[in-house]
Design a protein around this motif. Structure first.
Motif, PDB file in Angstrom:
ATOM      1  N   ALA A  11     -54.191  51.689  31.577  1.00 56.95           N
ATOM      2  CA  ALA A  11     -53.597  52.570  30.448  1.00 56.95           C
ATOM      3  C   ALA A  11     -55.073  53.304  30.041  1.00 56.95           C
ATOM      4  O   ALA A  11     -55.036  54.196  29.227  1.00 56.95           O
ATOM      5  CB  ALA A  11     -53.320  51.835  29.041  1.00 56.95           C
ATOM      6  N   ASP A  12     -56.209  53.285  30.743  1.00 54.19           N
ATOM      7  CA  ASP A  12     -57.275  54.087  30.146  1.00 54.19           C
ATOM      8  C   ASP A  12     -57.467  55.321  31.008  1.00 54.19           C
ATOM      9  O   ASP A  12     -57.621  55.346  32.112  1.00 54.19           O
ATOM     10  CB  ASP A  12     -58.564  53.026  30.655  1.00 54.19           C
ATOM     11  CG  ASP A  12     -60.098  53.676  30.104  1.00 54.19           C
ATOM     12  OD1 ASP A  12     -59.963  54.920  29.655  1.00 54.19           O
ATOM     13  OD2 ASP A  12     -60.992  53.171  30.342  1.00 54.19           O
ATOM     14  N   PRO A  13     -57.291  56.361  30.379  1.00 50.03           N
ATOM     15  CA  PRO A  13     -57.744  57.593  30.952  1.00 50.03           C
ATOM     16  C   PRO A  13     -58.738  58.089  31.456  1.00 50.03           C
ATOM     17  O   PRO A  13     -58.921  58.739  32.708  1.00 50.03           O
ATOM     18  CB  PRO A  13     -57.216  58.670  29.838  1.00 50.03           C
ATOM     19  CG  PRO A  13     -56.694  57.813  28.699  1.00 50.03           C
ATOM     20  CD  PRO A  13     -57.008  56.489  28.771  1.00 50.03           C
ATOM     21  N   SER A  35     -51.696  62.496  41.565  1.00 50.98           N
ATOM     22  CA  SER A  35     -51.115  61.406  40.708  1.00 50.98           C
ATOM     23  C   SER A  35     -50.461  60.336  41.615  1.00 50.98           C
ATOM     24  O   SER A  35     -50.535  59.272  41.196  1.00 50.98           O
ATOM     25  CB  SER A  35     -50.001  62.477  40.180  1.00 50.98           C
ATOM     26  OG  SER A  35     -48.936  61.808  39.416  1.00 50.98           O
ATOM     27  N   GLU A  44     -51.082  53.581  34.623  1.00 52.06           N
ATOM     28  CA  GLU A  44     -49.949  54.068  34.034  1.00 52.06           C
ATOM     29  C   GLU A  44     -49.775  55.683  34.183  1.00 52.06           C
ATOM     30  O   GLU A  44     -50.785  56.218  33.911  1.00 52.06           O
ATOM     31  CB  GLU A  44     -49.821  53.454  32.538  1.00 52.06           C
ATOM     32  CG  GLU A  44     -49.992  52.089  32.599  1.00 52.06           C
ATOM     33  CD  GLU A  44     -50.104  51.395  31.314  1.00 52.06           C
ATOM     34  OE1 GLU A  44     -50.137  52.097  30.165  1.00 52.06           O
ATOM     35  OE2 GLU A  44     -50.152  50.136  31.125  1.00 52.06           O
ATOM     36  N   ARG A  45     -48.485  56.018  33.730  1.00 52.77           N
ATOM     37  CA  ARG A  45     -48.218  57.476  34.005  1.00 52.77           C
ATOM     38  C   ARG A  45     -49.094  58.421  32.692  1.00 52.77           C
ATOM     39  O   ARG A  45     -49.514  59.493  33.053  1.00 52.77           O
ATOM     40  CB  ARG A  45     -46.861  57.623  33.827  1.00 52.77           C
ATOM     41  CG  ARG A  45     -46.360  58.857  33.317  1.00 52.77           C
ATOM     42  CD  ARG A  45     -46.460  60.039  34.484  1.00 52.77           C
ATOM     43  NE  ARG A  45     -46.311  59.488  35.745  1.00 52.77           N
ATOM     44  CZ  ARG A  45     -46.890  60.078  36.858  1.00 52.77           C
ATOM     45  NH1 ARG A  45     -47.901  60.764  36.860  1.00 52.77           N
ATOM     46  NH2 ARG A  45     -46.669  59.338  38.144  1.00 52.77           N
ATOM     47  N   GLU A  46     -49.127  57.879  31.675  1.00 55.20           N
ATOM     48  CA  GLU A  46     -49.686  58.599  30.615  1.00 55.20           C
ATOM     49  C   GLU A  46     -51.319  58.673  30.923  1.00 55.20           C
ATOM     50  O   GLU A  46     -51.790  59.657  30.694  1.00 55.20           O
ATOM     51  CB  GLU A  46     -49.460  57.915  29.246  1.00 55.20           C
ATOM     52  CG  GLU A  46     -50.069  58.797  27.891  1.00 55.20           C
ATOM     53  CD  GLU A  46     -49.715  57.941  26.642  1.00 55.20           C
ATOM     54  OE1 GLU A  46     -50.472  57.859  25.946  1.00 55.20           O
ATOM     55  OE2 GLU A  46     -48.614  57.577  26.612  1.00 55.20           O
ATOM     56  N   ALA A  47     -51.955  57.609  31.367  1.00 51.68           N
ATOM     57  CA  ALA A  47     -53.414  57.537  31.834  1.00 51.68           C
ATOM     58  C   ALA A  47     -53.544  58.881  32.768  1.00 51.68           C
ATOM     59  O   ALA A  47     -54.455  59.284  32.877  1.00 51.68           O
ATOM     60  CB  ALA A  47     -53.705  56.364  32.022  1.00 51.68           C
ATOM     61  N   ASP A  49     -51.421  61.300  33.687  1.00 50.03           N
ATOM     62  CA  ASP A  49     -51.472  62.679  33.116  1.00 50.03           C
ATOM     63  C   ASP A  49     -52.674  62.989  32.245  1.00 50.03           C
ATOM     64  O   ASP A  49     -52.903  64.163  32.459  1.00 50.03           O
ATOM     65  CB  ASP A  49     -50.353  62.604  32.274  1.00 50.03           C
ATOM     66  CG  ASP A  49     -48.676  62.565  33.119  1.00 50.03           C
ATOM     67  OD1 ASP A  49     -48.900  62.711  34.180  1.00 50.03           O
ATOM     68  OD2 ASP A  49     -47.926  62.288  32.418  1.00 50.03           O
ATOM     69  N   THR A  50     -53.287  62.204  31.466  1.00 51.34           N
ATOM     70  CA  THR A  50     -54.381  62.787  30.716  1.00 51.34           C
ATOM     71  C   THR A  50     -55.483  62.850  31.775  1.00 51.34           C
ATOM     72  O   THR A  50     -56.334  63.920  31.381  1.00 51.34           O
ATOM     73  CB  THR A  50     -54.814  61.394  29.552  1.00 51.34           C
ATOM     74  OG1 THR A  50     -53.587  61.407  28.825  1.00 51.34           O
ATOM     75  CG2 THR A  50     -56.053  62.020  28.787  1.00 51.34           C
ATOM     76  N   GLU A  53     -55.214  66.229  33.428  1.00 46.05           N
ATOM     77  CA  GLU A  53     -55.359  67.554  32.433  1.00 46.05           C
ATOM     78  C   GLU A  53     -56.947  67.538  32.370  1.00 46.05           C
ATOM     79  O   GLU A  53     -57.220  68.710  32.518  1.00 46.05           O
ATOM     80  CB  GLU A  53     -54.578  67.221  31.304  1.00 46.05           C
ATOM     81  CG  GLU A  53     -54.843  68.457  30.330  1.00 46.05           C
ATOM     82  CD  GLU A  53     -54.363  69.553  30.905  1.00 46.05           C
ATOM     83  OE1 GLU A  53     -54.818  70.524  30.808  1.00 46.05           O
ATOM     84  OE2 GLU A  53     -53.019  69.630  31.846  1.00 46.05           O
TER      85      GLU A  53
END
Length: 162
Positions: A11-13, A35, A44-47, A49-50, A53
């Motif tokens: 979970a760590d971007p 990706s 994880e997807r959120e990490a 995506d961040t 970006e």
């Protein structure tokens, strides 16, 4: 003795960004390709995506630069326009970016196809079967039928074969 890496927090971007940068150091990647690779590594997807970006903000990740790189590299390897377009589309590159990358090459695709024939086969075709094999070869490398036929005809004309 090799240093072992501890398992990164999925979970760590920042960990995802670090993993992404290790991949980008080796070669350009599209955002979609990077990706996928980060997801395969368990992020994880959120990490992801961040991280993507942030990589864009730092100009480490650019689909335009990736498209230019792939178009140039595949052309140097003797591939045709259709193959290059398909690869870029598969990796999430939009048609405007693909068109710009291919236009920037200023390639004569008939000359490119002829060069591929000369490198791969060395001699113009002597039989219809030879011609068919050569046309299949060009189709497999991503040259449209019209371009392949033009390249083969030019090679035969220059060799004095009718």
């Amino acid at each position: 003795m090799p240093r072992s890496r501890s398992k990164a927090d999925p979970a760590d971007p920042e960990a995802a960004l670090e993993a992404g940068l290790r991949l980008l150091v080796r070669r350009e990647h599209s955002a979609l390709e990077l990706s996928r690779k980060l997801a395969e590594r368990g992020f994880e997807r959120e990490a992801v995506d961040t991280a993507l970006e942030r990589a864009r903000e730092l100009d480490y990740l650019s689909d335009t630069r990736y498209a230019d790189f792939i178009a140039r590299h595949r052309t140097e390897q003797g591939y045709g326009e259709q193959r290059i377009r398909a690869e870029l589309a598969h990796n999430g590159i939009g048609s405007d970016t693909v068109n710009a990358a291919l236009d920037a090459l200023e390639v004569d695709w008939t000359d490119q196809a002829r060069g591929q024939l000369e490198r791969h086969f060395r001699h113009p075709p002597e039989t219809r079967e030879d011609e068919a094999r050569m046309l299949r070869h060009l189709a497999g490398r991503g040259f449209p039928g019209g371009v392949a036929h033009q390249a083969l005809a030019a090679w035969k004309d220059d060799a004095g074969i009718s």
